[in-house]
Design a protein around this motif. Structure first.
Motif, PDB file in Angstrom:
ATOM      1  N   THR A 145       0.836  -1.463   0.012  1.00 34.33           N
ATOM      2  CA  THR A 145       0.146  -0.161   0.015  1.00 34.33           C
ATOM      3  C   THR A 145       0.894   1.346   0.076  1.00 34.33           C
ATOM      4  N   PRO A 146       1.906   1.402   1.008  1.00 38.31           N
ATOM      5  CA  PRO A 146       2.453   2.657   0.935  1.00 38.31           C
ATOM      6  C   PRO A 146       3.534   3.000  -0.409  1.00 38.31           C
ATOM      7  N   ILE A 147       3.818   2.081  -0.982  1.00 36.79           N
ATOM      8  CA  ILE A 147       4.570   2.277  -2.157  1.00 36.79           C
ATOM      9  C   ILE A 147       4.169   2.266  -3.363  1.00 36.79           C
ATOM     10  N   VAL A 148       2.616   2.227  -3.459  1.00 36.92           N
ATOM     11  CA  VAL A 148       1.861   2.755  -4.484  1.00 36.92           C
ATOM     12  C   VAL A 148       1.466   4.379  -4.461  1.00 36.92           C
ATOM     13  N   PRO A 149       1.608   5.043  -5.335  1.00 31.92           N
ATOM     14  CA  PRO A 149       1.334   6.466  -5.116  1.00 31.92           C
ATOM     15  C   PRO A 149      -0.205   6.691  -4.807  1.00 31.92           C
ATOM     16  N   PRO A 150      -0.322   7.646  -4.013  1.00 31.03           N
ATOM     17  CA  PRO A 150       0.601   8.534  -3.395  1.00 31.03           C
ATOM     18  C   PRO A 150       1.027   8.159  -1.928  1.00 31.03           C
ATOM     19  N   GLY A 151       1.865   7.465  -1.611  1.00 36.46           N
ATOM     20  CA  GLY A 151       2.018   6.849  -0.484  1.00 36.46           C
ATOM     21  C   GLY A 151       2.719   8.223   0.491  1.00 36.46           C
ATOM     22  N   LEU A 152       2.681   8.054   1.735  1.00 36.83           N
ATOM     23  CA  LEU A 152       2.817   9.163   2.720  1.00 36.83           C
ATOM     24  C   LEU A 152       4.466   9.097   3.006  1.00 36.83           C
ATOM     25  N   GLY A 153       4.769   8.001   2.993  1.00 40.12           N
ATOM     26  CA  GLY A 153       6.462   7.949   3.231  1.00 40.12           C
ATOM     27  C   GLY A 153       7.144   8.607   2.234  1.00 40.12           C
ATOM     28  N   MET A 154       6.468   8.355   0.826  1.00 36.25           N
ATOM     29  CA  MET A 154       7.400   9.222  -0.356  1.00 36.25           C
ATOM     30  C   MET A 154       7.192  10.327  -0.183  1.00 36.25           C
ATOM     31  N   ILE A 155       6.213  11.201   0.020  1.00 32.70           N
ATOM     32  CA  ILE A 155       6.119  12.539   0.517  1.00 32.70           C
ATOM     33  C   ILE A 155       7.076  13.018   1.475  1.00 32.70           C
ATOM     34  N   ILE A 156       6.753  12.564   2.465  1.00 35.14           N
ATOM     35  CA  ILE A 156       7.783  12.726   3.628  1.00 35.14           C
ATOM     36  C   ILE A 156       9.461  12.698   3.325  1.00 35.14           C
ATOM     37  N   TYR A 157       9.742  11.647   2.647  1.00 34.34           N
ATOM     38  CA  TYR A 157      11.081  11.592   2.149  1.00 34.34           C
ATOM     39  C   TYR A 157      11.434  12.542   1.318  1.00 34.34           C
ATOM     40  N   GLY A 158      10.538  12.532   0.177  1.00 33.30           N
ATOM     41  CA  GLY A 158      10.815  13.377  -0.813  1.00 33.30           C
ATOM     42  C   GLY A 158      10.900  14.960  -0.278  1.00 33.30           C
ATOM     43  N   THR A 159      10.231  15.577   0.649  1.00 32.85           N
ATOM     44  CA  THR A 159      10.375  16.576   1.286  1.00 32.85           C
ATOM     45  C   THR A 159      11.390  16.783   2.140  1.00 32.85           C
ATOM     46  N   ILE A 160      11.907  15.859   3.061  1.00 31.90           N
ATOM     47  CA  ILE A 160      13.032  15.838   3.889  1.00 31.90           C
ATOM     48  C   ILE A 160      14.306  16.074   2.980  1.00 31.90           C
ATOM     49  N   GLY A 161      14.357  15.149   1.838  1.00 33.46           N
ATOM     50  CA  GLY A 161      15.680  14.913   1.218  1.00 33.46           C
ATOM     51  C   GLY A 161      15.653  15.769  -0.109  1.00 33.46           C
ATOM     52  N   GLN A 162      14.569  16.599  -0.342  1.00 37.34           N
ATOM     53  CA  GLN A 162      14.593  17.393  -1.431  1.00 37.34           C
ATOM     54  C   GLN A 162      14.644  16.529  -2.754  1.00 37.34           C
ATOM     55  N   VAL A 163      13.907  15.514  -2.774  1.00 40.41           N
ATOM     56  CA  VAL A 163      13.968  14.500  -3.850  1.00 40.41           C
ATOM     57  C   VAL A 163      12.566  14.855  -4.627  1.00 40.41           C
ATOM     58  N   SER A 164      12.597  14.829  -6.134  1.00 43.54           N
ATOM     59  CA  SER A 164      11.226  14.737  -6.752  1.00 43.54           C
ATOM     60  C   SER A 164      10.090  13.849  -6.177  1.00 43.54           C
ATOM     61  N   ILE A 165       9.026  14.416  -5.734  1.00 42.72           N
ATOM     62  CA  ILE A 165       8.003  13.519  -5.316  1.00 42.72           C
ATOM     63  C   ILE A 165       7.343  12.766  -6.466  1.00 42.72           C
ATOM     64  N   GLY A 166       7.335  13.391  -7.670  1.00 46.35           N
ATOM     65  CA  GLY A 166       6.676  13.085  -8.714  1.00 46.35           C
ATOM     66  C   GLY A 166       7.529  11.765  -9.196  1.00 46.35           C
ATOM     67  N   ARG A 167       8.765  11.631  -9.249  1.00 48.09           N
ATOM     68  CA  ARG A 167       9.804  10.618  -9.546  1.00 48.09           C
ATOM     69  C   ARG A 167       9.563   9.484  -8.432  1.00 48.09           C
ATOM     70  N   MET A 168       9.292   9.869  -7.088  1.00 45.86           N
ATOM     71  CA  MET A 168       9.115   8.770  -6.228  1.00 45.86           C
ATOM     72  C   MET A 168       8.028   8.128  -6.529  1.00 45.86           C
ATOM     73  N   PHE A 169       6.730   8.795  -6.726  1.00 46.84           N
ATOM     74  CA  PHE A 169       5.420   8.212  -7.181  1.00 46.84           C
ATOM     75  C   PHE A 169       5.457   7.233  -8.290  1.00 46.84           C
ATOM     76  N   ALA A 170       6.205   7.554  -9.194  1.00 47.75           N
ATOM     77  CA  ALA A 170       6.478   6.599 -10.327  1.00 47.75           C
ATOM     78  C   ALA A 170       7.306   5.463 -10.065  1.00 47.75           C
ATOM     79  N   ALA A 171       8.348   5.667  -9.109  1.00 50.39           N
ATOM     80  CA  ALA A 171       9.313   4.650  -8.891  1.00 50.39           C
ATOM     81  C   ALA A 171       8.891   3.533  -7.983  1.00 50.39           C
ATOM     82  N   GLY A 172       7.632   3.769  -7.407  1.00 48.30           N
ATOM     83  CA  GLY A 172       7.114   2.787  -6.396  1.00 48.30           C
ATOM     84  C   GLY A 172       6.138   1.679  -7.346  1.00 48.30           C
ATOM     85  N   ILE A 173       5.785   1.915  -8.456  1.00 47.02           N
ATOM     86  CA  ILE A 173       4.794   1.174  -9.129  1.00 47.02           C
ATOM     87  C   ILE A 173       5.553  -0.120  -9.405  1.00 47.02           C
ATOM     88  N   VAL A 174       6.693  -0.288 -10.009  1.00 42.73           N
ATOM     89  CA  VAL A 174       7.195  -1.513 -10.540  1.00 42.73           C
ATOM     90  C   VAL A 174       7.506  -2.323  -9.114  1.00 42.73           C
TER      91      VAL A 174
END
Length: 427
Positions: A145-174
């Motif tokens: 569940t949390p690695i299929v967009p829009p997982g909250l862990g992705m948003i928190i990680y992307g915000t803290i690490g200044q990582v693209s949240i859009g790319r994080m969303f796409a990366a979780g699908i496979v």
């Protein structure tokens, strides 16, 4: 920082809520350093809540709760049954499909595990499955569940690490699909050995499949619209959270027609509790993080790890093992908040890809929800199904092995994670 870490562990062990444990242990650092202004803890706590990107978190929580009270969960369950009902393992396979489909709605492993336990747990036991097996697959299946967009862990990680949240969303699908496959194989092997029957004995007709798809299509399109909106530059991550809320309301009112005045306020009530817990945790974590940065803890840890190995893959495996062990006693959200500033600079230094590391890191952190001694999802499922932690742990070994093998594959084959985000977004 040793005293700070000790204070945090002691506070957790005596049962203090995690947010307060983080904040109070962070204050220990300031007591140790009286030269620092006493106003800093207050200032950084308030400033932490002023991050515009973090606005996506409460918005996606509200959207998910509105979708849940709009009757979409029942539609997704029908679709999951159509997709996997004839596979060996019956409702266990259905639960895995539902976890993938619920990713765009729930985004929380603990919430998904508890919800599915109430929906499917009793029926799984009635069909002859042991309580430990049912609890194990309902718990570990929620990892999807949390690695299929829009997982909250992705948003928190992307915000803290200044990582693209859009790319994080796409990366979780496979990775989510690979985990689904691995867990499905583990279920099929156990079901064949124990004689667990499929949920359906007849083929699904086109009419039934069409009805199930129509009922669940709007939930399936939800993550698609999110990715397209980010890819085309229509929305920022925060703005797309607002779109998600409007989308959820529209689906509930116009399509399913179950979002009434009463259910609307029910969704808001659930959201208030969820948002308060998450944002309070993030705000107080700033006190703890300040001491980590001030004492240059990331540099010290990086030096220690690099002294052991400078191989990106070996370092990533070491980090995963550390996170797994820490996850035995610390919640996944806390791990993401606390460890991202420590480990992400090290991965950058070794030439790693932040999105690739982020997915592996989030999976490793989330596994702690399903393992003794303090796994929140584990206790929720065991409580609902009234099974012992011992039976749960014994029956969950095949699922843990399946997840571990996929995680190792993701570590050593980054293209499994990066293929889709590189195709949709600029690398």
């Amino acid at each position: 920082m040793l005293l700070v870490a000790l204070a945090f562990v002691v506070l957790i062990l005596i049962g203090m809520p995690v947010a307060f444990a983080i904040g109070l242990s962070g204050l220990v650092f300031f007591f140790q350093n009286p030269d620092l202004p006493a106003t800093i803890p207050v200032q950084i706590t308030v400033s932490q809540t002023q991050n515009f990107t973090l606005l996506a978190i409460p918005l996606f929580i509200i959207a998910g709760n509105f979708l849940n009270v709009s009757g979409i969960t029942e539609q997704l369950l029908k679709l999951a049954s159509v997709l996997t009902g004839r596979l060996r393992g019956g409702l266990a396979q259905v639960s895995l499909a539902l976890s993938v489909l619920m990713g765009g709605v729930s985004g929380s492993a603990i919430a998904d595990a508890a919800m599915q336990s109430r929906m499917l747990g009793a029926d799984m036991v009635k069909r002859g499955m042991s309580k430990g097996f049912a609890a194990g697959i309902l718990s570990f299946g929620a990892l999807l569940t949390p690695i299929v967009p829009p997982g909250l862990g992705m948003i928190i990680y992307g915000t803290i690490g200044q990582v693209s949240i859009g790319r994080m969303f796409a990366a979780g699908i496979v990775p989510a699909l690979l985990l689904w496959l691995a867990l499905g194989i583990a279920v099929a092997i156990t079901a064949r050995r124990r004689g667990y029957p499929p949920e359906r004995t007849r083929r699904v007709g086109l009419a039934e499949a069409g009805r199930a798809l129509r009922g669940g299509i709007w939930a399936l399109l939800f993550p698609v619209f999110l990715l397209l909106g980010l890819r085309m530059g229509v929305f920022t991550p925060s703005e797309i959270g607002a779109f998600a809320v409007l989308y959820a309301i529209a689906i509930g009112v116009v399509v399913h027609r179950k979002l009434t005045r009463a259910s609307f306020f029910e969704g808001l009530s659930h959201s208030l509790a969820d948002v308060g817990a998450v944002m309070f945790l993030i705000a107080l974590s700033a006190i703890f993080s300040y001491g980590i940065v001030y004492e240059q803890v990331p540099d010290a840890i990086s030096g220690a790890i690099l002294g052991f190995s400078e191989s990106l893959e070996r370092v990533t495996v070491l980090i995963v093992l550390f996170v797994l062990i820490a996850g035995f006693v610390i919640d996944s959200t806390v791990l993401i908040i606390m460890l991202t500033p420590i480990f992400l600079p090290l991965i950058d230094q070794l030439g790693g890809e932040p999105v690739h590391f982020g997915i592996v890191f989030i999976i490793a952190a989330t596994i702690g929800n399903f393992t003794p001694p303090v796994g929140a999802a584990m206790y929720a499922v065991c409580s609902i199904l009234r099974t012992s932690v011992g039976d749960y742990t014994r029956e969950s070994v095949p699922f843990f092995i399946a997840v571990a093998l996929v995680t190792l594959a993701l570590v050593f084959v980054p293209s499994l994670v990066l293929f889709l985000p590189n195709a949709l977004f600029n690398p």
